[in-house]
Write an enzyme that holds these catalytic residues in place. Structure first.
Site, short mmCIF file in Angstrom:
data_model
loop_
_atom_site.label_atom_id
_atom_site.label_comp_id
_atom_site.label_asym_id
_atom_site.label_seq_id
_atom_site.Cartn_x
_atom_site.Cartn_y
_atom_site.Cartn_z
N TYR A 1 12.02 37.03 11.70
CA TYR A 1 12.48 37.35 13.48
C TYR A 1 11.72 36.54 13.74
CZ TYR A 1 10.93 38.87 17.98
OH TYR A 1 10.44 39.17 19.33
N SER B 1 7.01 36.05 20.65
CA SER B 1 5.77 36.87 19.76
C SER B 1 4.65 36.26 18.49
CB SER B 1 6.72 38.01 18.42
OG SER B 1 5.95 38.44 18.01
#
Length: 315
Positions: free
Chosen positions: A139, A110
């Site tokens: 994350y 990401s």
């Protein structure tokens, strides 16, 4: 690199928005031996089950799209789960792939792996050069660990594994929840519900000034298969459009497209997140790939998909 479309190919996370788009692309490209498992059939946080699956199926190509994902609220309120579950999924899958010497693997990360205040547009070399955005730091660290894991396997064992870092994705199969989704699908649901119920106004989080880059998930799938065919380097590759818009501009476009004529208000007490996040996609473009779906086209088709699947969407 040549990909064998008849080789066993494992797409981890095939029922998510990203994984399902990759499956569609692989089928369109003639892949005939796709290995897919639901979470109920294979829990990738279960190390023994993951190794057993690899022992039984012996995939030759793995695309790791399985992950615990969510927007600002979810990341900010459940950092332990976002860190722990993603690390478990990654370590178990990558270790099993190494154990059975999978020759080609793509790890999907990401764009949140990059520092909060990285120079714009963000080049791949910005990784680990500054502090992360606090709201999704857990994350991001899990995804950074995955990148380093792939690099370590390349260096120590010589396997042709690569990583791709997509920008903000959207499209069919997205999560449209007001509390756990990313910004674009959350806006689609909010404006569509406001239109259908006749609400006089819609309130969005933050100031609307942060800028974001959005990529349709089918373009992302196309780019990933392209990289698997053309790229074999140690560094992660950014996947995006190279263009961004303010959240306010995206909200206005969605409101217009769904046909909402009411007011839009902004709740400045809610966090904005990273001020700007635009990827430098020169490496991907130099390899010969360009996106084919404009933001206007993508939003229009995603709204149509949402309306057609309203009763079953993740919300």
């Amino acid at each position: 690199m040549r990909l064998d479309p008849t080789a066993p190919t494992f797409v981890a996370g095939h029922r998510g928005m990203v994984g399902s788009a990759i499956v569609r692309r692989l089928i369109a490209d003639g892949f005939t031996d796709l290995l897919t498992r639901t979470h109920e059939e294979l829990d990738l946080t279960d190390r023994a089950a993951t190794f057993k699956f690899f022992a039984q199926t012996r995939p030759r190509l793995v695309i790791l799209a399985a992950a615990k994902v969510g927007g600002i609220v979810a990341n900010n309120s459940s950092p332990v789960e976002f860190l722990s579950q993603n690390l478990q999924i990654q370590v178990n899958t990558l270790d099993a792939a190494l154990q059975y010497r999978v020759p080609r693997l793509l790890f999907l990360g990401s764009s949140c792996i990059y520092p909060k205040h990285a120079p714009q547009p963000i080049a791949e070399s910005c990784l680990l050069t500054g502090p992360l955005e606090a709201t999704n730091e857990a994350y991001a660290i899990a995804k950074i660990a995955g990148i380093v894991h792939v690099q370590a396997v390349r260096r120590q064992y010589g396997l042709s594994w690569i990583s791709a870092m997509p920008t903000n994705l959207y499209g069919p199969g997205d999560n449209f929840s007001d509390t756990t989704s990313h910004v674009l699908p959350a806006l689609i649901r909010r404006y569509e519900e406001a239109r259908s119920t006749g609400q006089a106004s819609v309130t969005n989080w933050g100031s609307g000034t942060p800028r974001r880059e959005f990529l349709h998930v089918d373009d992302m799938a196309s780019a990933c298969v392209h990289l698997l065919k053309t790229y074999d380097g140690p560094h992660q590759v950014n996947v995006g459009t190279g263009m961004d818009q303010s959240i306010r501009e995206v909200a206005d476009l969605i409101a217009e497209t769904v046909g909402y004529a009411g007011r839009t208000e902004w709740d400045m007490t809610k966090p904005d997140g990273t001020p700007r996040k635009l990827l430098d996609v020169s490496v991907l473009r130099a390899s010969g790939w360009e996106p084919s779906i404009s933001l206007e086209q993508g939003i229009r088709s995603t709204i149509a998909w949402f309306r057609s699947n309203r009763s079953t969407v993740r919300a």
